[in-house]
Scaffold this motif. Sequence first.
Motif: not given
Length: 133
Positions: A108-133
């Motif tokens: 429970d202390k280890f797992l949150p780190r894997f969501d740390q950049f979720k927002g930036q990852e989603l934005e990157s996928r949007r910019r590259h047309g991998l998910v709808p804007a």
Amino acid sequence: DRLDLVYATNDGSFGWSGFVTGPLGEMLAAKRPIAEVVTIGPPLMMKAVAEQTRPHGVRTIASLNSIMVDATGMCGACMVPVLVAGRTVRKHACIDGPEIDAHIIEWDKFLPRFDQFKGQELESRRRHGLVPA
């Protein structure tokens, strides 16, 4: 006769169809003797495996090689919180592992780190047309 290797794929394309916790649960429920479980994959899956084997006292090793960066312990990217003698300490997957006892990892202390950049990852996928804007 001394080693059973069980494959599981979510889509059933190879081995057991579904999560790896399915066949593991069947083996544990059948009181089948299990010497050790090695779990390799997404951290959330490794946590589920550790939680499933803990009540049965089955030695469970989590392979954390995927979180290593420099393999020297200097960057700190592979720090893993573990419980030792009732205290949280940090281990380095690159130095102390990468195989670490899954039952001492404080998931429970280890797992949150894997969501740390979720927002930036989603934005990157949007910019590259991998998910709808």
